[in-house]
Scaffold this motif. Structure first.
Motif, short mmCIF file in Angstrom:
data_model
loop_
_atom_site.label_atom_id
_atom_site.label_comp_id
_atom_site.label_asym_id
_atom_site.label_seq_id
_atom_site.Cartn_x
_atom_site.Cartn_y
_atom_site.Cartn_z
N SER A 2 87.65 -33.57 -12.76
CA SER A 2 87.10 -32.43 -12.26
C SER A 2 86.04 -32.37 -13.38
O SER A 2 87.23 -32.89 -14.19
N GLN A 8 84.17 -31.13 -15.88
CA GLN A 8 83.75 -29.36 -16.28
C GLN A 8 82.71 -28.98 -16.85
O GLN A 8 82.23 -30.02 -17.84
N GLU A 9 82.36 -27.84 -16.56
CA GLU A 9 81.01 -27.93 -17.34
C GLU A 9 81.31 -26.85 -18.49
O GLU A 9 81.30 -25.90 -18.29
N PHE A 10 80.10 -27.06 -19.35
CA PHE A 10 80.25 -25.65 -20.33
C PHE A 10 79.09 -25.21 -20.65
O PHE A 10 77.66 -26.21 -21.18
N GLU A 64 84.93 -34.42 -18.66
CA GLU A 64 86.33 -34.10 -18.63
C GLU A 64 87.35 -33.19 -18.51
O GLU A 64 87.79 -33.07 -18.58
N SER A 65 87.06 -32.90 -20.30
CA SER A 65 87.82 -31.64 -21.00
C SER A 65 86.88 -31.62 -21.89
O SER A 65 85.38 -32.22 -22.74
#
Lengths: 97, 97, 97, 97, 97, 97, 97, 97, 97, 97
Positions: F2, F4-6, F62-63
């Protein structure tokens, strides 16, 4: 006893839902007490922060302990946020004497 | 067990509309408990922040966990904002022994 | 003359490119002067802030003016950021006498 | 001796004009010392703050004094800004034992 | 699915005039739900901030979205101020494997 | 995996006395690397903060660990102050699908 | 008319003693209005701040004046703390077209 | 009398549980008084902070004392947080005359 | 194209060791460019913050993007810290038309 | 012309690597100019912030514009951080006349 000068910032936030008579009573008592402190020389100079229910003043007391007693003797003390700054003598004020 | 020293800043904000009897009862209980902590050496030194319902003190406890239990045992704990600073030994205090 | 207690926070930031000998010379002079102040009772208690080149201490002086002279007499004064908090007596310390 | 846990925030700001060899030498020494602390259990957990030359970690020491000695033993200590938070045990961790 | 670690700071401010039974009921529900999260590994480590009704913990979730669902499932969520810090892996933890 | 949005806030402070050629070289390398990240979808959206050498962007990784590697791969990383905010999905974006 | 993009941070603090029906009614109205804004393209992207009753979003409006009207049209506006950041186009987004 | 210009930031926080009629009455009185100040030239320019019940304006008064009287004459003054910035003439405005 | 108004806060920090000729050259170029912007109506009003090498002004541009280009065209831009506030129209200014 | 009172906070940070003669020369010029301002009544009262190379004073000028000229006439102005607070008359000082 050498008199210490302190810079005292006071912001007063009375609850907006305080009954008008209670507010008037408190404000009157506050003014009376403040006049006493002014007359006694404890409040040497005082100004309003424009636009705010706040003031900044030069207070005089023998110690921080006495200063606390003076400030906490004000009727509006429970609604005050107070910041105290210790003040040291500046050489510029020595020349000027 | 080595005793740790902590610098503890406590600001107390009791609601201004607290019934006077309740306030007096709480303040009395607070003083009693504080005297116990003082006598037990948990509160080593304590001062008032002039002009504020706030104090700063040097507390002693075996750990931060015990310190939490001591502070939260104070009756006015629910109305406190507390900041704890860990304190390390300063070499200047070694010489002085 | 009543002795005032102050809470003094000092952060020291020596430039990292200071020549080692100059650094050692300054640090030695600093320790010597600090020991004098400690012996004279001007520095009553002092702790390191763990992980920082910073300390917090209880200083004693007759006034903020004298306190300034004491702090600015430290050799590392030009590289210090200092915050001074005035301290008022706490009733808890009256009981304990 | 009860082991204290601390939350330690470290931001490292090496001067951008540090000669590359000196930088590499320092960083290598830092990693070596950090691995020792990790192996000794002084650094229990450590994470990077994404996007920053900064980390946050759970450190273990007998006291804030020992913690200071451990952190200041790191070669990059002169270029660090460190914040230490005392940690008290949470009841949730008692149940889980 | 890679498990992300987050540093979660939670300050809880229950109104001081909350009826005691309601408070007890909420606190019990909170402990129960927290124990579930702890058992499920969502709360990996958690500590109290000494002197505060606040905690800091290492939480694990697949994403920030799942983390939000976990935190907002806590009964005391409406009275919480929460700060979430993303955590990146530190090379020091690679060596140690 | 999944994605991830930051939300990533970057302030760039190049030393004003950096030789012009070195500055041009760095800025060119920065643009090239940024275009790669943009093409790879790591930088999904990016804006300038008007009047500042700073930008805010929506990054995807991803992280937090991968995000750190992406940001620290930028040539101007040594002169950056970066703040990363974790982003959780908002229900409003579910409806819209 | 050129469409401006704004970064809008919204923290919502509904009083905890709000009657449940009133809360549900308000939240429903808020979602409905938000969906309208989303459908109209005024809310281009929106995320939750994990662990908070807060969101951050990219809003589009012809001007700050129109943006104000859009935000203040939300039923929960009286309980919002809002911060608006002006956004300027980044050259990186030009290349990508 | 030379007219001073001040930058005045006003945030208005009316209690959300204020009875609607009382709110309408206050807001109407506020608008009326503001229009008077605008017509008198005391409020030279004024803008809304988008998304907030707040404004920033250029006020003109003979002194900070008169400015205080003008601001505190606004009906919503008890619910205002005000910050006043003194403004000095910029040479750029001399050329332009 | 609707003209947007922005509140722009600029603090200028020229290095104190800048050679005097270079400083004079930069300051002259800055004044020239600022006069162009003033004449073009981009700088509508501007004041000095008394005691600071800083100014606050009302700028006009079609968008935040154009505003950035205008501000970054100033010769002293590399030594500026700039904060831009979006401004929305206030109903008080509608009446006055 | 009514004389305005301002509260002026000045922090002076001279570079630690300034050649001693240059420092002495600057400090002497500063004292001379400050004595002029003191004699002219522009500096009405001034104190040192204990432990800091900083002072706070009550300045008097016809306007913020004149105040700026006075402060910027000080030789150490390039190394100063200055905050100016507008001061309004307090009714307590009216009584006392």
């Amino acid at each position: 006893m050498s008199r210490q000068e302190f810079l005292v910032d006071i912001v007063i936030a009375l609850p907006s839902d305080l009954p008008p008579e209670r507010r008037a009573e408190l404000v009157a008592a506050e003014s009376a007490r403040a006049r006493e402190l002014r007359a006694a020389g404890s409040i040497q100079r005082i100004w309003r922060r424009p636009g705010q229910t706040a003031n900044v003043g030069v207070w005089v007391a023998e110690s921080a302990t006495e200063l606390h007693d003076l400030i906490s003797s004000l009727p509006l003390f429970p609604w005050m946020s107070v910041r105290v700054g210790a003040l040291a003598r500046h050489p510029l004020e020595d020349d000027h004497q």
